[in-house]
Each structure stands twice: as structure tokens, then as C-alpha cells.
Motif scaffolding. Sequence first.
Motif, PDB file in Angstrom:
ATOM      1  N   HIS A 127       0.885  -1.246   0.044  1.00  0.00           N
ATOM      2  CA  HIS A 127       0.151  -0.031  -0.076  1.00  0.00           C
ATOM      3  C   HIS A 127       0.942   1.293  -0.015  1.00  0.00           C
ATOM      4  O   HIS A 127       0.309   2.293  -0.321  1.00  0.00           O
TER       5      HIS A 127
ATOM      6  N   ALA B 178      -6.669   4.648  -5.139  1.00  0.00           N
ATOM      7  CA  ALA B 178      -7.373   4.493  -3.666  1.00  0.00           C
ATOM      8  C   ALA B 178      -8.010   3.409  -3.643  1.00  0.00           C
ATOM      9  O   ALA B 178      -8.153   2.407  -4.612  1.00  0.00           O
ATOM     10  N   TYR B 179      -8.177   2.654  -2.373  1.00  0.00           N
ATOM     11  CA  TYR B 179      -8.809   1.402  -2.193  1.00  0.00           C
ATOM     12  C   TYR B 179      -9.806   1.345  -2.902  1.00  0.00           C
ATOM     13  O   TYR B 179     -10.945   2.259  -2.688  1.00  0.00           O
ATOM     14  N   SER B 180     -10.171   0.105  -3.333  1.00  0.00           N
ATOM     15  CA  SER B 180     -11.468  -0.286  -3.827  1.00  0.00           C
ATOM     16  C   SER B 180     -11.690  -1.900  -3.669  1.00  0.00           C
ATOM     17  O   SER B 180     -10.518  -2.572  -4.126  1.00  0.00           O
ATOM     18  N   PRO B 181     -12.691  -2.516  -3.209  1.00  0.00           N
ATOM     19  CA  PRO B 181     -12.960  -3.847  -3.177  1.00  0.00           C
ATOM     20  C   PRO B 181     -13.028  -4.570  -4.485  1.00  0.00           C
ATOM     21  O   PRO B 181     -12.781  -5.671  -4.521  1.00  0.00           O
TER      22      PRO B 181
ATOM     23  N   TYR C 289      -5.692  -2.591 -11.864  1.00  0.00           N
ATOM     24  CA  TYR C 289      -5.117  -2.544 -10.148  1.00  0.00           C
ATOM     25  C   TYR C 289      -6.166  -3.499  -9.509  1.00  0.00           C
ATOM     26  O   TYR C 289      -7.482  -3.445  -9.795  1.00  0.00           O
TER      27      TYR C 289
ATOM     28  N   TYR D 279      -6.714  -4.425  -5.201  1.00  0.00           N
ATOM     29  CA  TYR D 279      -6.527  -4.595  -3.841  1.00  0.00           C
ATOM     30  C   TYR D 279      -6.505  -6.303  -3.371  1.00  0.00           C
ATOM     31  O   TYR D 279      -7.690  -6.661  -3.531  1.00  0.00           O
TER      32      TYR D 279
ATOM     33  N   GLU E  13      -7.300  -8.977  -0.942  1.00  0.00           N
ATOM     34  CA  GLU E  13      -8.096  -8.975   0.459  1.00  0.00           C
ATOM     35  C   GLU E  13      -6.890  -9.789   1.489  1.00  0.00           C
ATOM     36  O   GLU E  13      -6.285 -10.658   1.067  1.00  0.00           O
TER      37      GLU E  13
ATOM     38  N   ILE F 143      -0.986  -4.716  -3.497  1.00  0.00           N
ATOM     39  CA  ILE F 143      -2.006  -4.241  -4.623  1.00  0.00           C
ATOM     40  C   ILE F 143      -1.633  -5.044  -5.830  1.00  0.00           C
ATOM     41  O   ILE F 143      -0.225  -4.761  -6.075  1.00  0.00           O
TER      42      ILE F 143
END
Lengths: 585, 117
Positions: free
Chosen positions: A227, A251-254, A273, A275, A277, A282
Motif C-alpha cells: 500500500h 485509492a482502495y477499492s474492493p 489494479y 487490492y 484482501e 496491490i
Amino acid sequence: MTISQDLLAKFKPRFLDSGTSAPPDSVLFNYRKFWLLSILLRAAVSLIPMSILLIFSYTMENEAIRNENRLHTVRVTSNARRAVAFFLEERLDALRFLTKEMKFETLKDSAELAEILRNLKIGFGGFVDLGLINSAGVQISYAGPFDLEGKIYGDQNWYIKGIKAGSFVSDVFRGYRGLPHMIIALRMSLEKGDSYILRATLDMKKLAKMLSSLEISEKSDAFLCNHEGLLQTPSRYYGNPLERIELPIPAYSPHSGVLETRDKARNRILLGYAYIENSPYILMLVKRSAEIMKGWHSIRKQINWFFAASVIVILLLVFGISTVMVNKIYDADLTRLKAMERLESSSRLISVGRLAAGVAHEINNPLAIIGENAGLIKDLFTLKKEYQGDPRLMQIIDDVLESVERCGEITKQLLGFARHFEPEITPIQIRQVLREVLSFLGKEASYRNITIDLDIPDDLPVVYSDHGKLQQIFLNLINNAFQAMKDGGRLVISAREREKGSVSVSVTDNGCGISEEDQKTIFEPFFTTRVSKGGTGLGLSITYGLLRKLKGDISMHSKLGEGTTFTVDLPTNPEAEIRNESPDC
Amino acid sequence: MKVLIVDDEEKFVSALAERLVIRGIEADWATTYSEALSKAETKRYDVAVLDVKMPGMSGIELRRRLESVDPHLRFILVTGHGSEEDYDIGRRESCFYILKPFKIETLLEKLEQAVNR
């Protein structure tokens, strides 16, 4: 003239100079403008829709390809995320299994642990080493390539997090071994209340290999970063593990996403990209836009070439068609102008002839009165003795009579111009007529040292015409030529069958020529340049009248100082209808 | 030789007649066709010299009338007009056709020919 100039002259539109040589009012319209307009309009009509279509299709294709690429990138990224997440989850599950299945004593024994690691490697793969850390943070047993037994990990991030959360996936770090690696840690709680951490180092190569298999095209790049933007796996263009990537961190996105941006080298890139879990990772998939569009660009290049070739062909065609069209119009106009001019001049000649005949007639009667009365005076004087011997009186009367006679000659010639006796049509050899005419003039020619060249082919067709009138016509023309030339001049008389049914005879001298001003009026009665030498100015007008009667034609070409050519066209056809333009007096 | 000259131009015809008289030819003249006809009725002429274009009656017509009066009469046509039509008529109607103005010698010659034909 060279070949290129010849070619240029061939392709140069005939009307281009029309504005300069002819007086402005005789040109029916501006051909150059019309030509340009025609080219522009035609080119526009064919090229504009083509260009619009091309640009439209380019835009559409571009958009479609971009969208498709975005979707593709998202899909690939999404799949890769699942694979990476599964990889990590699987390893964690393996450890979880160990903590449940194995007795704590077995795990505490480094030798037993080595056996377990071997089996893990066979069963799962992707493990590098295995260690058990007690609640004090000391690694009490270890199996793997490094000598790490007894090392203290109590202050390490992964240890603290692992104790707290129960399981932990670390990002890449150097640790005691001094090499970038990543670990997964799992807490195991014993009944006594003691918490141990079972820790495994994962094989980075396996992960890297998994990612590199995603790199679909040559210039794309797939890697993991944490991150903070530190690289976790090796990348092709953006550095080695633990180096900072020079790319924006989304930016974070599920869900998986895609960004269009530029990298450090200002290349346009497509950045997919995701993220992952339960991990600090990333997943990034970088595609260079230039590479994505490469295939499309090569197709576009072909289309562009085709387009350029089409444009050139169309322009050439448009140019050719417009030129041919305007040339045709120009020629038609020119022909019409010439015909109008001829018509004008011939009708003028006819009306002049009519006028001349009228005038001649009116003059002839009073002339006859003058003549007869002067003759009577002379007769009376001759009878009376007192005047008979007076030479002065006799001279005066004779002068009057002579003048009357001269006037009579002129009016007769004038009437001859207007009057057309029925010609007597017989087959005639042009050569024969010319020989006869030249026999009249031979003396003068030899006296003045004038060369006469006869150029008459043997197979010249026989002309059906009036012998006497032809003689008169040629006599007039040759006589005129003689007058125009200085002593020692050269006269060329040539005859040709110019087209079927027509013989042209041209009389060319190298005399003084006729000025452009005079050329316009040369066939009109009383036009003469030999005023002082007794020319009546009727020769050419009579010749003209005779030729019209014989259904022939006469034209002239002259250059001042270089000479003059009169060309007589005669019909060879015996059935040729005799023109009847005689004025109705 | 007796000659009758008919022309509407009195000054021309009188002068011509007088000149012929000087040359020993018995010449009478008339300026209208009626005068010419009455003269021909009262006197016999060898040759009539007629103008082709006259007011009232053309020389051609007059010739026909004179011929009916005196079938032996010979004719010479004279005109100041050189139209094709006139020439054709002149040639057809009479072998003698003279364009004005002419020399007296020409007329004398034609008269001689006409009489001796």
C-alpha cells in the motif's frame, strides 16, 4: 523543345491563356475560374464524405479498442487477484492444517519440522522455510536453508500482528537473512494460555512466475506492490522488489479497477489494479497504450495509404475530367466565335456587294450621259473648223472621255463583284490552270527574277469548277503576291487534297506581309494598299465573290515582313451545289 | 441605216442620236415606249437600241411589241444595270447587249453586226 516541355504543353489546358490573347468581350466566360470551380467542387464532393467517414471510423475504432482493452485489463487483473489471493489463502490453510493436525511437540522439534517442510513442498509447493516462535518471540524450532533457530522476533511487525489477529500475511522485507522475502504467520493457542506463532516463508519466485504468466503482450508488466508503493515482486520496467514504483497508487477499492495515466517516462499507460484482501498487496497490471494500439496502428497505416492513393487518383481524375470538359466547352465556344465572325464578315461582304452594285448602277446612267454629251461636243468640234485646230480643247474633251471610260471600268468591276454569272462546271486539272495563269505572268517573273515553285502531287484529284473563274482567281492571287514581293522573291504554289472532297491550293509569297489591321478588311471592295499605283481594291473582293459562287472558300495567313499565304479550298465533288448568295437587285 | 434609240434619259438619248447622225446614220430617238411604238409604226427602222429598264415598260417587253409591229427589226439592248438577271435576259433575248457607259465605237460595231446578221 524538350520532351518534358512537350508533355507539359500537351497537358496544359488550352483555355488557360484565353483571357490574355483575346479581347475580354469576345470570351464568353472565364474558363480559368470555371475550371478551378469545377475541380474544387468535384474534389470536395468526392473527398469530403470520404474524409468524414474515415475520421468517424477512426474515432469509433479508437473508442471501441480502448473500451475493449479496459475491460480486458480489468478481467485479467481480477483473475490474477483471485489467483494470488487463492495462493496466499491456500498456504495459510496449509499452516492451519498443521496447527490442528500436528502435536505441538512435533512442531517444536526442528528435525520433525524439516520433515514437515519437505512434505509441504511436495504437497503444496511455494514454501521456503518453516519456523515456530514462542510467546517470548524466540524461534524455538526452524527448518529451512538459513540458520535462524533462536532468533528473536518479538518486536517484529508480523509477530505482533500475527499474535493479535491470528493470522498475518507480511509484505516483503529483508529480516535477519538480509534477502527480500515474505512470510505468512499463524497463531496457535495452547490450553495453557501460551500463544505460539507458526511462520512460513513463501517462495517469491513462484508468485513472480504466476504474475509473469499474466504478462500477455511483450511490453506489459504485472507485479505486486504494497500500500505504500514499494514493489513486492520483480517488475519488468518499474524496478526490483522493495524499490518504490513511480506510479500513482490508486485509492482502495474492493473491486478491480483500471486507470489511464502516464508513467515516469511520460508513456501513456493503462493501469489495471486490484487490492488483494487480507494482505498488504496491490496487484498491478501495466499496459502501454502505444503497444495496445500497435496492431490497430498498422491497420490504420494501410488504410491511410489506401486513402492517400484514392485521393491522388480522385484528384487526377477530377483534374482530367474538368480539364477535358472545359477544353471541350472552350473549343466549342471558339468554333462558334469563329463561325460567328465568318458569318459576320461574309454577310458584311454580301451587303457591301449589294450596295456597290446599287451605286454602280446609279452612277452608270449619269456616266453615260456625260460620256455621250462629251462625245457630242467632240463630234461638233471636229465638224466646226474654228475649234478643229485647237489642240487644247480636243485634249480637254479626250480627258473627259477617258475619265468616263475609267469610271465605267470601275463600275463594271463593282458589278462584277456583286454579279455571279452561272458558272460552267467542268472537270479541271489544277496544274493545268496554274500553268496557264503562270504563262501570263512568266515574263514579269523572269524580268523581276522571281522564283516560282509549283508543288502539286500527281495524284491530286480533278476539281469540278469553272475554268475561267479559276483562272481569274489564281491570276488575282498570284498578281497580288507579285505586287507584295521585291525583285528576287520566291513564290510557292502548292496544292493538296486536304480532306475528302476538297482540294486546297495555297499561294505563299515572302513579300511584305499584311498588317493585322488590314487583314480584317482585305476582302472588302476598294481596299487597296496600292493607291498611288492604280490599284482599284477590287481584286480580292472579286476573288472572294467568285469563290463563294464556286462553293469554295478562301483564307489567309500573313505576318508583317515575312510574307503571306492565301489558301483556296475548292470542292472536288461535281454534284456540289452552287451557292446562291447573289443579291436580289 | 435607220436606227431608233429608246431611253428614258433624254439627255443621253438625244446626244447619242446626234452623234450617230454626225456619223451618217439616220437616228431617231424616243423617251417613252408609246412614243417609240408610234415612231416604229410610221417609219421602218433597221435596228432598235433599247434601254432594258424604263418606266412603264421594260426594254424586253418593248422589244416584243416592236417585233410585232416590224418583224424585221433588229435589237441591241443597253443597260446601266449589271445584274445577272438582266444579263441572262439580254443574252437570251438578243445577241447584242451593251453595258453603259460605252464608247460610240462599240455601238457602231454592234450596229454593223446587227444589220449584217
